[in-house]
Design an enzyme around this catalytic site. Structure first.
Site, PDB file in Angstrom:
ATOM      1  N   GLN A 209      -2.701   0.092 -14.186  1.00  0.00           N
ATOM      2  CA  GLN A 209      -3.959  -0.204 -12.810  1.00  0.00           C
ATOM      3  C   GLN A 209      -4.185  -1.226 -14.316  1.00  0.00           C
ATOM      4  O   GLN A 209      -4.921  -0.804 -14.845  1.00  0.00           O
ATOM      5  CB  GLN A 209      -3.874   0.311 -12.301  1.00  0.00           C
ATOM      6  CG  GLN A 209      -3.308   0.576 -11.133  1.00  0.00           C
ATOM      7  CD  GLN A 209      -4.440   2.106 -10.400  1.00  0.00           C
ATOM      8  OE1 GLN A 209      -5.035   3.255 -10.561  1.00  0.00           O
ATOM      9  NE2 GLN A 209      -4.734   1.681  -8.994  1.00  0.00           N
ATOM     10  N   ASP A 259       0.655  -5.566  -6.443  1.00  0.00           N
ATOM     11  CA  ASP A 259      -0.121  -4.963  -6.057  1.00  0.00           C
ATOM     12  C   ASP A 259      -1.823  -6.453  -6.046  1.00  0.00           C
ATOM     13  O   ASP A 259      -3.163  -5.070  -5.780  1.00  0.00           O
ATOM     14  CB  ASP A 259      -0.590  -3.849  -5.574  1.00  0.00           C
ATOM     15  CG  ASP A 259       0.372  -3.270  -4.934  1.00  0.00           C
ATOM     16  OD1 ASP A 259       1.558  -3.421  -4.560  1.00  0.00           O
ATOM     17  OD2 ASP A 259       0.429  -2.251  -5.495  1.00  0.00           O
ATOM     18  N   ARG A 323       2.472  -5.643   0.792  1.00  0.00           N
ATOM     19  CA  ARG A 323       3.170  -4.350   1.551  1.00  0.00           C
ATOM     20  C   ARG A 323       1.269  -3.832   1.762  1.00  0.00           C
ATOM     21  O   ARG A 323       0.422  -4.027   1.321  1.00  0.00           O
ATOM     22  CB  ARG A 323       3.696  -3.605   0.763  1.00  0.00           C
ATOM     23  CG  ARG A 323       2.852  -2.885  -0.669  1.00  0.00           C
ATOM     24  CD  ARG A 323       3.630  -2.499  -1.257  1.00  0.00           C
ATOM     25  NE  ARG A 323       3.427  -2.535  -3.132  1.00  0.00           N
ATOM     26  CZ  ARG A 323       4.003  -1.492  -3.665  1.00  0.00           C
ATOM     27  NH1 ARG A 323       5.213  -1.158  -4.045  1.00  0.00           N
ATOM     28  NH2 ARG A 323       3.205  -1.241  -5.570  1.00  0.00           N
ATOM     29  N   TRP A 325      -1.401  -0.350   1.547  1.00  0.00           N
ATOM     30  CA  TRP A 325      -1.623   0.696   0.342  1.00  0.00           C
ATOM     31  C   TRP A 325      -1.328   1.724   0.134  1.00  0.00           C
ATOM     32  O   TRP A 325      -0.570   2.525   0.109  1.00  0.00           O
ATOM     33  CB  TRP A 325      -2.711   0.869  -0.295  1.00  0.00           C
ATOM     34  CG  TRP A 325      -3.420   1.191  -1.452  1.00  0.00           C
ATOM     35  CD1 TRP A 325      -2.231   1.964  -1.675  1.00  0.00           C
ATOM     36  CD2 TRP A 325      -4.666   1.132  -2.021  1.00  0.00           C
ATOM     37  NE1 TRP A 325      -3.709   2.531  -2.778  1.00  0.00           N
ATOM     38  CE2 TRP A 325      -4.934   1.869  -2.964  1.00  0.00           C
ATOM     39  CE3 TRP A 325      -5.572   0.580  -1.191  1.00  0.00           C
ATOM     40  CZ2 TRP A 325      -5.685   1.930  -3.431  1.00  0.00           C
ATOM     41  CZ3 TRP A 325      -7.107   0.432  -2.120  1.00  0.00           C
ATOM     42  CH2 TRP A 325      -6.667   1.239  -3.578  1.00  0.00           C
TER      43      TRP A 325
END
Length: 396
Positions: A209, A259, A323, A325
């Protein structure tokens, strides 16, 4: 007439997802079902999810002019210094922070309690760059040493509590503190900036991330922005998980590979370009990961926008539009009505090549819950036992 009808049918089939109700892997809304999914409804309510209050927000184009605080040139050296000055000046009136062209390295923390701020670039977005390299896999202590190497955060500063909330975390990693710009203030406006987490392709394709921007509060506006990273580029968040936060994104560009647009806020993206890249992750990239409260009908709305992918994805179309989470459910699995159930409508937009056209929605991020949508007549679009990721009237 029959030829015209046949041509119209062929055009409908050419549209990504086909016609309503679509399939269990690629659901499509009917005209009637799509009616509620407008910017006005996503911005209609504030307050608690359990008891929303009608509080219409109608964000207008961001106005800029002579800045109250100047960053660069003979002004402040860092954006953080200007934010601190505006916070200390206080008041309820909007204040403007103008940033001259240049590269400004380091993080920016915008605390709750700041006056309404407009932070804008005095030049082309590509020429006004806020950059830093930070990876969520480092420890909180390492994060603190990294972001405060120049001493920009000190006890007594407005942003000190935000800094300390991350520096003193007891978790193994810095997690979502790994962001270049983090805002907790309401009525924030950002315009004409490039924010880049420059970790980019320096790491493997694993879980790294590296946020460019995180917003936590209500009535946040982004306009003519460029947000660039790889995983988790933009977090449109609600810091208080019991309360609604609203975000408006217009005329912007967002780039990533995993994401890279995610969060809980009720967010409308209009005239925005989302671009999936393969430079770090060659297949299976994901654009959206909404995290909507399970009983709230409005998560992300994408309208009049473009969703594209780079040449490698176009050659081997394995990209996913999004999608759920399923945040917080790694130990329990998805719990209907309790676990967040991401809501997203992509409508009246262009979906370019590079995406899986049969199964464009991936299993949930945290739980690997398989994607499943209702396609029965009279379906409940908010059934907690199914996904809430939809398309309407898109084109390729």
């Amino acid at each position: 007439m029959m030829l015209m009808m046949a041509a119209a049918a062929a055009m409908a089939l050419a549209v990504p997802g086909g016609g309503a109700p679509g399939t269990t892997t690629r659901p499509v809304l009917s005209h009637t079902e799509a009616r509620p999914f407008t910017p006005e409804n996503y911005f209609r309510y504030s307050g608690l999810y359990a008891a929303p209050v009608a509080d219409p927000w109608r964000p207008r184009p961001i106005a800029t002019g002579r800045p109250d605080y100047l960053v660069g040139g003979h002004g402040f050296t860092t954006v953080q210094e200007a934010v601190n000055a505006a916070y200390r000046d206080g008041g309820a009136a909007r204040r403007w922070i103008g940033i001259l062209p240049g590269t400004y390295t380091g993080t920016v923390l915008i605390p709750a309690g700041s006056p309404p701020l407009t932070i804008f670039g005095l030049g082309r977005p590509a020429d006004v760059r806020l950059e830093f390299t930070v990876d969520a896999t480092i420890t909180p202590a390492a994060w603190a040493a990294l972001v405060n190497a120049d001493g920009r955060y000190a006890e007594g500063d407005p942003a000190w509590p935000m800094f300390q909330s991350c520096a003193t975390k007891t978790s193994a990693t810095a997690g979502l503190c790994a962001t270049v710009v983090w805002a907790q203030s309401t009525d924030l406006q950002l315009r004409g900036l490039t924010i880049t987490n420059t970790l980019l392709d320096t790491v493997d394709r694993g879980t790294h991330q590296a946020l460019a921007l995180r917003t936590d509060a209500d009535r946040t506006q982004l306009e003519n922005m460029r947000l660039i990273s790889r995983q988790d580029t933009f977090l449109a968040n609600a810091d208080d998980v019991t309360r609604i936060a609203r975000v408006s994104v217009r005329d912007s560009y967002i780039e990533g590979d995993t994401d890279f647009v995610f969060g809980r806020a009720a967010t409308v993206f209009s005239d925005t370009h989302f671009h999936l890249v393969s430079s770090r992750k060659a297949s299976g990239g994901v654009v959206f990961a909404p995290n909507t409260a399970p009983n709230y009908p409005y998560g992300f709305l994408v309208i009049h926008s473009r969703i594209t992918a780079d040449a490698a994805y176009q050659a081997a179309p394995t990209g996913f539009l999004g999608r759920a989470w399923d945040q917080g459910a790694s130990a329990t699995g998805y719990l209907p009505g309790i676990t967040p159930n991401g809501q997203l409508v992509i409508r009246d937009s262009l979906i370019g090549a590079g995406y899986n056209t049969v199964t464009p929605w991936a299993p949930a991020a945290t739980t690997a819950r398989p994607f499943a949508a209702r396609i029965d007549e009279g379906r409940d679009l908010n059934d907690v036992n199914y996904n809430r990721l939809w398309e309407y009237r898109n084109r390729s």
